[in-house]
Design a protein around this motif. Structure first.
Motif, mmCIF file in Angstrom:
data_model
loop_
_atom_site.group_PDB
_atom_site.id
_atom_site.type_symbol
_atom_site.label_atom_id
_atom_site.label_comp_id
_atom_site.label_asym_id
_atom_site.label_seq_id
_atom_site.Cartn_x
_atom_site.Cartn_y
_atom_site.Cartn_z
ATOM 1 N N ARG A 1 0.803 -1.216 0.000
ATOM 2 C CA ARG A 1 0.000 0.000 0.000
ATOM 3 C C ARG A 1 0.846 1.282 0.000
ATOM 4 N N SER A 2 2.102 1.179 0.448
ATOM 5 C CA SER A 2 2.939 2.382 0.519
ATOM 6 C C SER A 2 3.685 2.663 -0.787
ATOM 7 N N GLN A 3 3.599 1.754 -1.747
ATOM 8 C CA GLN A 3 4.326 1.911 -3.009
ATOM 9 C C GLN A 3 3.498 2.714 -4.016
ATOM 10 N N PRO A 4 4.153 3.446 -4.928
ATOM 11 C CA PRO A 4 3.412 4.158 -5.978
ATOM 12 C C PRO A 4 2.620 3.182 -6.855
ATOM 13 N N THR A 5 1.448 3.592 -7.269
ATOM 14 C CA THR A 5 0.601 2.739 -8.104
ATOM 15 C C THR A 5 1.219 2.572 -9.484
ATOM 16 N N GLN A 6 1.228 1.328 -9.949
ATOM 17 C CA GLN A 6 1.701 1.040 -11.303
ATOM 18 C C GLN A 6 0.481 0.951 -12.227
ATOM 19 N N ILE A 7 0.504 1.724 -13.296
ATOM 20 C CA ILE A 7 -0.619 1.747 -14.239
ATOM 21 C C ILE A 7 -0.108 1.320 -15.611
ATOM 22 N N TYR A 8 -0.756 0.303 -16.170
ATOM 23 C CA TYR A 8 -0.366 -0.237 -17.468
ATOM 24 C C TYR A 8 -1.532 -0.088 -18.439
ATOM 25 N N TYR A 9 -1.184 0.223 -19.681
ATOM 26 C CA TYR A 9 -2.220 0.535 -20.681
ATOM 27 C C TYR A 9 -1.858 -0.124 -22.008
ATOM 28 N N ALA A 10 -2.873 -0.618 -22.689
ATOM 29 C CA ALA A 10 -2.713 -1.133 -24.056
ATOM 30 C C ALA A 10 -3.965 -0.788 -24.841
ATOM 31 N N ARG A 11 -3.780 -0.571 -26.135
ATOM 32 C CA ARG A 11 -4.915 -0.187 -26.985
ATOM 33 C C ARG A 11 -4.837 -0.921 -28.307
ATOM 34 N N VAL A 12 -5.976 -1.420 -28.765
ATOM 35 C CA VAL A 12 -6.024 -2.060 -30.077
ATOM 36 C C VAL A 12 -6.181 -0.989 -31.139
ATOM 37 N N ASP A 13 -5.963 -1.345 -32.365
ATOM 38 C CA ASP A 13 -6.099 -0.404 -33.475
ATOM 39 C C ASP A 13 -7.544 0.092 -33.569
ATOM 40 N N GLU A 14 -7.684 1.412 -33.668
ATOM 41 C CA GLU A 14 -9.013 2.036 -33.707
ATOM 42 C C GLU A 14 -9.851 1.533 -34.881
ATOM 43 N N TYR A 15 -9.191 1.190 -35.984
ATOM 44 C CA TYR A 15 -9.938 0.826 -37.188
ATOM 45 C C TYR A 15 -10.090 -0.680 -37.365
ATOM 46 N N TRP A 16 -9.666 -1.450 -36.369
ATOM 47 C CA TRP A 16 -9.946 -2.881 -36.425
ATOM 48 C C TRP A 16 -11.446 -3.113 -36.378
ATOM 49 N N ARG A 17 -11.903 -4.048 -37.177
ATOM 50 C CA ARG A 17 -13.292 -4.471 -37.090
ATOM 51 C C ARG A 17 -13.443 -5.348 -35.851
ATOM 52 N N LYS A 18 -14.677 -5.525 -35.421
ATOM 53 C CA LYS A 18 -14.859 -6.231 -34.146
ATOM 54 C C LYS A 18 -14.319 -7.656 -34.209
ATOM 55 N N GLU A 19 -14.377 -8.305 -35.382
ATOM 56 C CA GLU A 19 -13.850 -9.664 -35.510
ATOM 57 C C GLU A 19 -12.342 -9.699 -35.241
ATOM 58 N N GLU A 20 -11.629 -8.653 -35.703
ATOM 59 C CA GLU A 20 -10.193 -8.568 -35.445
ATOM 60 C C GLU A 20 -9.914 -8.383 -33.955
ATOM 61 N N LYS A 21 -10.769 -7.637 -33.296
ATOM 62 C CA LYS A 21 -10.608 -7.445 -31.858
ATOM 63 C C LYS A 21 -10.879 -8.751 -31.103
ATOM 64 N N TYR A 22 -11.893 -9.495 -31.549
ATOM 65 C CA TYR A 22 -12.166 -10.803 -30.925
ATOM 66 C C TYR A 22 -10.955 -11.728 -31.087
ATOM 67 N N ASN A 23 -10.397 -11.761 -32.293
ATOM 68 C CA ASN A 23 -9.233 -12.629 -32.550
ATOM 69 C C ASN A 23 -8.054 -12.233 -31.662
ATOM 70 N N TYR A 24 -7.866 -10.927 -31.505
ATOM 71 C CA TYR A 24 -6.778 -10.449 -30.652
ATOM 72 C C TYR A 24 -6.965 -10.931 -29.216
ATOM 73 N N LEU A 25 -8.192 -10.820 -28.712
ATOM 74 C CA LEU A 25 -8.467 -11.253 -27.338
ATOM 75 C C LEU A 25 -8.272 -12.763 -27.197
ATOM 76 N N ASN A 26 -8.672 -13.507 -28.210
ATOM 77 C CA ASN A 26 -8.468 -14.963 -28.178
ATOM 78 C C ASN A 26 -6.989 -15.321 -28.155
ATOM 79 N N GLN A 27 -6.180 -14.538 -28.871
ATOM 80 C CA GLN A 27 -4.750 -14.800 -28.905
ATOM 81 C C GLN A 27 -4.078 -14.429 -27.572
ATOM 82 N N CYS A 28 -4.532 -13.324 -26.971
ATOM 83 C CA CYS A 28 -3.931 -12.880 -25.708
ATOM 84 C C CYS A 28 -4.239 -13.858 -24.572
#
Length: 579
Positions: free
Chosen positions: A141-168
């Motif tokens: 609790r005394s340590q600084p918070t670590q914040i991590y961020y990732a973003r998929v390509d804005e123009y990916w179609r939803k099927e590409e996003k599903y595939n990405y999640l399946n791969q991750c």
């Protein structure tokens, strides 16, 4: 705690009578109170309505329930990641958790009109989506918070996003980047220019609320008028507006009579009132007026001119009950006389549409997607008297001292600000900053050059109906009778013609016209979009822009707005260097 809470900040229409539920915790305090005491209290935003969204309450509820350690996994609206209203929420999340992972799946159609919710959004909705993992560890609790961020390509179609999640599959299958928030709890700082903070604020809450010494150019500023019933209180025709408002008031007063005389002791207003869209358009403030037994009377003196959209003039019934929020316009343009002398910078703000400003001397509408703020030169008492200059003495001294010029006036600063807000380099360089906060105004090398350009732009934009018409070619269809009536205009694919109606096509539109943009549209696009016959789906009210006493008004307006656009582009191209 795992969940996919609903996300809708509020019901879109009060007539739906479908408000978000109130939630109570064990100690009888509501989650709304918890949000107010934390996320809202620590926010510097002016408009915090988005914090009423149920998904925000889910974050608050889960944070309070998780105990000394644990994991929260929520799939939610992604607006909390970067929107202004959520700065206090981001502040508290960083305090409450040791490690935060945000996987941003994008898909916000309102921010990016080039994508489609059904095509690019994982849920087929209009708002963005993110997967959020928040971890609390007892021994860290005394340590600084670590914040991590990732973003998929804005123009990916939803099927590409599903595939990405399946791969991750798992959290460690994602390539995370570390986020280092700034002092204002901004997580995504890409594009922000930090010299912006050294400029003079155009306006701020401290100066507005007189809580400290002045530290901004304008003392007061205000949102545009928000009616919550545009179809009823806006109209191109004054007779139609009068008829609609009278009908509305009669129905409201009938509801008031029933509320006073026919309700049962346990009835609530939400349960009791008539939600017939053809008769009424409720808002929370109108229900409050009913509850306080306020009767309405038609007053034709309350009918005012208003800019509903840029260069789109309508009549407005300007009333403190029938308008949900009037902002400070009872002090900015309280009477018709004040319109003759006051000038107001109407500024489009928010993160979803590029900034634009327009000089006006009539009451402007709030505008969707983030709203607008308005900066007047004068303010008045509610009776239109006791005129005060709204440029602060503090800012006058700042400009005089910087430029070593005691002849600088408040009007000079007003026009300097208007000219500078049009500068393409300023808008591009500080685009990320301008999406997050009100403009700050730098000192440019050529002060007088910006003053002169700002005054030229102001005169041009205020007097757009007096400008000469651009010489368009009129192509008439001799197979149909002469007709100046518009139903819905259409721009040709090559943008050189406007199909005005079946009888008339306007040809010869110069391409430079479309360089003058107000948000996502050019000035001419606003005219084409707004000057059409519209029928409100709920009430059935017709709003017809055609003028029987001036049949060629819309044709003339098109030519005038083209002239305004070309002259604006010319002035903007010749603005001095920003420095």
């Amino acid at each position: 705690i795992i969940g996919n809470p609903p996300y809708n900040a509020s019901q879109v229409n009060e007539n739906d009578n479908n408000k978000n539920r109130k939630y109570t915790t064990k100690d009888k305090t509501g989650i709304d109170d918890q949000v107010a005491a934390t996320y809202s209290k620590d926010s510097k935003a002016t408009n915090k309505n988005a914090l009423s969204d149920p998904y925000v309450k889910a974050f608050r509820w889960a944070s309070d329930r998780i105990g000394d350690e644990g994991i929260i996994a929520l799939v939610t609206n992604n607006s909390f990641i970067n929107e202004i209203a959520f700065d206090g929420m981001r502040c508290n999340l960083a305090k409450d958790f040791d490690v935060i992972y945000i996987l941003d799946l994008g898909g916000n159609v309102r921010k990016n009109p080039k994508i489609s919710g059904t095509t690019h959004n994982v849920f087929g909705i209009q708002v963005g989506v993110s997967i959020n993992l928040l971890i609390r560890k007892k021994d860290q609790r005394s340590q600084p918070t670590q914040i991590y961020y990732a973003r998929v390509d804005e123009y990916w179609r939803k099927e590409e996003k599903y595939n990405y999640l399946n791969q991750c599959q798992k959290w460690d299958g994602v390539q995370w980047q570390t986020i280092e928030p700034d002092k204002r709890y901004i997580w995504l700082t890409e594009g922000l220019q930090y010299d912006f903070d050294t400029f003079i604020p155009i306006g701020n809450k401290e100066t507005k609320n007189k809580s400290s010494n002045d530290s901004a150019i304008f003392r007061l500023y205000s949102i545009g008028v928000q009616t919550s019933r545009d179809a009823w209180v806006f109209n191109y025709k004054i007779d139609e507006l009068t008829k609609n408002v009278k009908f509305f008031i009669d129905n409201y007063n009938h509801q008031l009579y029933k509320w006073e005389n026919q309700r049962n002791p346990n009835d609530t207003i939400d349960q009791f009132v008539d939600y017939n869209d053809n008769k009424m358009k409720w808002s929370s403030s109108l229900k409050s007026s009913l509850n306080s037994n306020t009767k309405l009377e038609l007053d034709l003196n309350k009918i005012r001119k208003s800019l509903y959209r840029p260069f789109c003039l309508q009549f407005l019934y300007f009333d403190y009950i029938l308008n949900h929020r009037r902002g400070l316009f009872v002090k900015i343009l309280p009477t018709l006389h004040n319109e003759q002398e006051n000038r107001v910078i109407w500024l489009k703000v928010g993160s979803e549409v590029p900034i634009f400003c327009l000089m006006v001397n009539v009451i402007p509408e709030l505008l969707p997607q983030g709203g607008s703020q308005c900066f007047p030169f004068y303010t008045y008492n509610k009776d239109g008297k006791k005129r005060k200059e709204n440029i602060t003495k503090w800012s006058l001294e700042q400009f005089r001292n910087y430029y070593q010029d005691r002849t600088i006036t408040k009007w000079d600063i007003f026009y300097y600000t208007y000219g500078l807000l049009h500068h393409p380099t300023y808008r591009e360089r500080y685009a990320a900053n301008l999406k997050r906060e009100l403009p700050r105004i730098p000192y440019a090398p050529d002060f007088r050059g910006f003053v002169n350009a700002g005054q030229q732009l102001a005169d041009l934009h205020l007097n757009y109906e007096q400008q000469p018409e651009y010489n368009l070619k009129f192509i008439e269809n001799d197979q149909v009778p002469l007709n100046w009536r518009v139903e819905k205009m259409k721009l040709s694919k090559d943008k050189t013609q406007i199909i005005y109606n079946e009888f008339l096509t306007l040809s010869g539109i110069p391409p430079e016209v479309f360089e003058y943009r107000l948000g996502n549209r050019s000035a001419l696009d606003w005219i084409i979009d707004q000057y059409q016959v519209k029928i409100d789906k709920r009430s059935g009210i017709v709003n017809d822009p055609n003028r029987l006493d001036d049949e060629q008004y819309i044709v003339r307006l098109i030519g005038q707005v083209i002239t305004v656009s070309l002259e604006t582009v010319k002035i903007v191209k010749n603005l001095p260097d920003l420095g």
